[in-house]
Design a protein around this motif. Structure first.
Motif, PDB file in Angstrom:
ATOM      1  N   THR A 116      -9.200  43.824  30.117  1.00 23.93           N
ATOM      2  CA  THR A 116      -9.238  44.364  28.752  1.00 23.93           C
ATOM      3  C   THR A 116     -10.574  44.984  28.376  1.00 23.93           C
ATOM      4  O   THR A 116     -10.753  45.409  27.230  1.00 23.93           O
ATOM      5  N   TRP A 149      -0.540  51.786  26.449  1.00 21.44           N
ATOM      6  CA  TRP A 149      -1.957  51.433  26.327  1.00 21.44           C
ATOM      7  C   TRP A 149      -2.882  52.332  27.140  1.00 21.44           C
ATOM      8  O   TRP A 149      -4.085  52.331  26.923  1.00 21.44           O
ATOM      9  N   GLU A 186      -1.190  45.112  21.419  1.00 17.75           N
ATOM     10  CA  GLU A 186      -1.344  44.301  22.623  1.00 17.75           C
ATOM     11  C   GLU A 186      -0.458  43.060  22.576  1.00 17.75           C
ATOM     12  O   GLU A 186       0.023  42.589  23.613  1.00 17.75           O
TER      13      GLU A 186
END
Length: 253
Positions: A116, A149, A186
């Motif tokens: 991340t 993403w 997320e």
């Protein structure tokens, strides 16, 4: 770059020896902001070129001998660490650069996407992998699962002659960039990825039928199929784009 010695096959090393490809990698990196991380520095052909950008640079190399050799040849603003890239966590907002060992392509990509912290990646992978991840000629399940993403862009093909030892297939430059505004939060990633896997494994008479079987309203499923129809052949999950996946997922009850 005639000083490049052949790589050790047990480490999956095919070193990049083509100067134009190295220059292209450096150019792509220069357009992306953040500290630099190179996974798999090898003999340092890319590392030394990246160091000329003058930005913080960390290299990770599993071969202790090559890591030690590179430390002796590089500037003080570069840190070369011995380690396994599958266990390495990039720093915050990093630009990850890697000539990915071809036999480890999928696990490295999965490890990278699950991290991340980093923001951009410039990757040299097998040509077919680069094409598939960028959705050229059809989307793979892995790309569809991460599309909300990340963006995946195919930059160019790199011939096998650009490496030493020469691999049996060409390479490809793949750009992966984290979206500044994700298409889904997320918190919904695991559920979305599980749903995408079910869609790819489902049977049906084309994508509209498959989407309906997986909870998507019929009218929307038909509209998505029409949107992606290019010929008389049935539209399949591999033909969908990021916005199709997100719209279909969000419309489920």
């Amino acid at each position: 770059m005639s000083d490049v010695r052949p790589g050790r096959h047990e480490l999956g090393q095919n070193f990049l020896t083509d100067r134009s490809t190295v220059d292209r990698i450096v150019h792509l990196v220069s357009q992306r902001h953040g500290p630099l991380v190179e996974w798999g520095t090898g003999n340092g052909a890319v590392t030394l070129a990246l160091a000329e950008l003058g930005r913080p640079l960390q290299g990770v190399e599993i071969d202790p001998r090559r890591a030690a050799d590179l430390r002796r040849r590089i500037g003080p603003h570069v840190c070369i660490a011995e380690g396994d890239i599958l266990r390495h966590a990039p720093p915050q907002d990093a630009v990850v650069v890697s000539n990915v060992p071809f036999h480890l392509t999928t696990p490295i990509l999965r490890h990278l996407l699950a991290s991340t912290t980093w923001r951009h990646a410039v990757l040299l992978t097998q040509w077919e992998v680069a094409r598939k991840r960028a959705g050229v000629g059809g989307t793979t399940q892995l790309t569809a699962q991460w599309w909300p993403w990340f963006t995946f862009t195919l930059d160019r093909r790199v011939p096998a002659t650009a490496f030493r030892p020469r691999p049996s297939v060409d390479g490809g430059l793949l750009l992966v960039d984290r979206r500044r505004e994700p298409l889904l939060p997320e918190s919904r990633r695991r559920a979305f990825q599980s749903w995408v896997a079910r869609v790819f494994s489902s049977r049906g008479r084309g994508v509209a039928d498959i989407l309906r079987r997986n909870g998507v309203p019929g009218a929307l499923a038909d509209r998505i199929a029409r949107r992606r129809r290019r010929s008389s052949a049935p539209v399949l999950p591999r033909d969908l784009r990021a916005e199709d996946w997100v719209e279909a997922y969000a419309a489920r009850p």
